[in-house]
Design a protein around this motif. Structure first.
Motif, PDB file in Angstrom:
ATOM      1  N   ASN A   1       0.820  -1.219   0.000  1.00  0.00           N
ATOM      2  CA  ASN A   1       0.000   0.000   0.000  1.00  0.00           C
ATOM      3  C   ASN A   1       0.850   1.264   0.000  1.00  0.00           C
ATOM      4  OD1 ASN A   1      -2.451  -1.418  -0.002  1.00  0.00           O
ATOM      5  ND2 ASN A   1      -2.287  -1.735   2.194  1.00  0.00           N
TER       6      ASN A   1
ATOM      7  N   GLU B   1       1.742   3.452  -3.600  1.00  0.00           N
ATOM      8  CA  GLU B   1       0.942   4.453  -4.310  1.00  0.00           C
ATOM      9  C   GLU B   1       1.790   5.696  -4.527  1.00  0.00           C
ATOM     10  OE1 GLU B   1      -2.843   5.289  -2.559  1.00  0.00           O
ATOM     11  OE2 GLU B   1      -3.524   3.222  -2.765  1.00  0.00           O
TER      12      GLU B   1
ATOM     13  N   GLN C   1      -3.132   3.508  -7.728  1.00  0.00           N
ATOM     14  CA  GLN C   1      -3.957   2.935  -6.666  1.00  0.00           C
ATOM     15  C   GLN C   1      -3.512   1.502  -6.414  1.00  0.00           C
ATOM     16  OE1 GLN C   1      -8.011   3.162  -7.908  1.00  0.00           O
ATOM     17  NE2 GLN C   1      -8.773   1.843  -6.282  1.00  0.00           N
ATOM     18  N   VAL C   2      -3.704   1.019  -5.195  1.00  0.00           N
ATOM     19  CA  VAL C   2      -3.437  -0.379  -4.846  1.00  0.00           C
ATOM     20  C   VAL C   2      -4.737  -0.967  -4.316  1.00  0.00           C
ATOM     21  CG1 VAL C   2      -2.116  -1.950  -3.399  1.00  0.00           C
ATOM     22  CG2 VAL C   2      -1.035   0.133  -4.254  1.00  0.00           C
ATOM     23  N   GLU C   3      -5.145  -2.088  -4.917  1.00  0.00           N
ATOM     24  CA  GLU C   3      -6.390  -2.721  -4.505  1.00  0.00           C
ATOM     25  C   GLU C   3      -6.227  -4.234  -4.599  1.00  0.00           C
ATOM     26  OE1 GLU C   3     -10.682  -2.618  -6.419  1.00  0.00           O
ATOM     27  OE2 GLU C   3      -9.957  -0.615  -5.880  1.00  0.00           O
TER      28      GLU C   3
END
Length: 143
Positions: free
Chosen positions: A77, A80, A129-131
């Protein structure tokens, strides 16, 4: 919930146990060889010396090591806003792989196109973005 055995496991650390046994054995050998003491007194003296070594090792090695920083790695995370490079072409509706270099080391991560456009191998990218452990990246354009 903390159990009774959590504190006990720190107190019975293998470093402590093996260090103490080594000191007991070593002091027993030295006292037997270089003194005229009775075997029982040698045993008791060795156990006392080992007990002292146990507490010295605990307070000067185990506690400081337990309080030390255990890792220099970063979370996914934290990527980003990072800049990287595509190493496996990212299809418009598929996944590829990106290479990101940081002060903590370099890493390869799975990536998807944020803009739903193909990004070719060798292209510089920006992590938007990190998802779900997947980086959503966009092609980095110069101003």
């Amino acid at each position: 919930m903390e159990s009774v055995f959590d504190g006990l496991s720190e107190f019975l650390n293998p470093l402590l146990l093996f260090g103490t046994l080594s000191v007991i054995g070593g002091s027993g050998v030295l006292l037997t060889k270089y003194s005229e003491l009775n075997g029982l007194i040698v045993l008791l003296s060795s156990v006392l010396i080992g007990g002292a070594a146990y507490f010295l090792i605990y307070y000067f090695m185990v506690i400081p090591m337990a309080n030390a920083e255990s890792s220099t790695s970063i979370s996914i995370n934290d990527l980003e806003g990072a800049i990287g490079e595509v190493i496996t072409t990212i299809p418009a509706d598929g996944m590829g792989e990106v290479f990101i270099q940081s002060p903590n080391g370099s890493r390869n991560e799975i990536a998807k196109s944020f803009d739903k456009q193909e990004i070719k191998q060798g292209t510089k990218i920006l992590v938007i973005q990190v998802e779900d452990q997947i980086l959503f990246v966009s092609e980095l354009t110069e101003l």
